[in-house]
Design a protein around this motif. Structure first.
Motif, mmCIF file in Angstrom:
data_model
loop_
_atom_site.group_PDB
_atom_site.id
_atom_site.type_symbol
_atom_site.label_atom_id
_atom_site.label_comp_id
_atom_site.label_asym_id
_atom_site.label_seq_id
_atom_site.Cartn_x
_atom_site.Cartn_y
_atom_site.Cartn_z
ATOM 1 N N VAL A 32 46.601 43.051 48.780
ATOM 2 C CA VAL A 32 45.415 42.879 49.727
ATOM 3 C C VAL A 32 44.783 41.383 49.428
ATOM 4 O O VAL A 32 43.995 41.006 50.505
ATOM 5 N N LEU A 89 37.899 49.471 49.125
ATOM 6 C CA LEU A 89 39.319 49.450 49.481
ATOM 7 C C LEU A 89 39.889 50.990 49.741
ATOM 8 O O LEU A 89 39.709 52.027 48.987
ATOM 9 N N ASN A 101 43.572 50.038 54.225
ATOM 10 C CA ASN A 101 43.598 48.653 53.555
ATOM 11 C C ASN A 101 44.951 48.254 52.855
ATOM 12 O O ASN A 101 45.432 47.020 52.698
ATOM 13 N N CYS A 102 45.739 49.202 52.341
ATOM 14 C CA CYS A 102 46.894 48.930 51.739
ATOM 15 C C CYS A 102 47.575 50.325 51.868
ATOM 16 O O CYS A 102 47.193 51.459 51.766
ATOM 17 N N ILE A 141 48.836 45.746 58.008
ATOM 18 C CA ILE A 141 48.555 46.319 56.911
ATOM 19 C C ILE A 141 49.231 45.946 55.624
ATOM 20 O O ILE A 141 50.605 45.961 55.717
#
Length: 123
Positions: free
Chosen positions: A121, A8, A53-54, A80
């Motif tokens: 996520v 991640l 990813n975050c 996102i």
């Protein structure tokens, strides 16, 4: 630490340098790849968007705040997962943030942060 955690890439956007640095250190201990930005504009002009990813977004920042950045990303059709952070209890803004993701209130525990990221996520 699972293999997904290592893969991640977390991006922190907060105008407070001490918050950015402490979260960077903490998230690297968790095994995440981390980028930091001092403003939403800095992030939008970067090459980090496709690799994120975050997002950890401060709600209240000069210029474009976290909720506005999230809306701008959606306008650009960029999805996102987001974890919002705030040190201020502004009901209307917090309600908007909660519609779009998790909202953590500063200061928060490391365990709470990690759980919020995993939930964002893996909804």
């Amino acid at each position: 630490m699972n293999s997904m955690t290592k893969s991640l890439s977390i991006t922190i956007i907060d105008d407070d340098q001490s918050v950015r640095e402490s979260l960077l250190d903490l998230l690297e201990v968790f095994g995440y790849s981390v980028r930091i930005f001092a403003s939403a504009y800095e992030f939008l002009e970067s090459s980090a968007i496709p690799e994120t990813n975050c997002l950890l977004l401060d709600i209240s920042m000069p210029g474009m705040g976290g909720v506005d950045l999230n809306l701008e990303l959606k306008r650009r059709e960029i999805e996102i997962p987001v974890v919002f952070m705030t040190g201020h209890a502004q009901d209307a803004v917090i309600n908007e943030a909660k519609k779009a993701g998790t909202c953590l209130f500063k200061p928060f525990a490391s365990k709470e942060l990690r759980s919020a990221i995993e939930l964002a996520v893996n909804p």
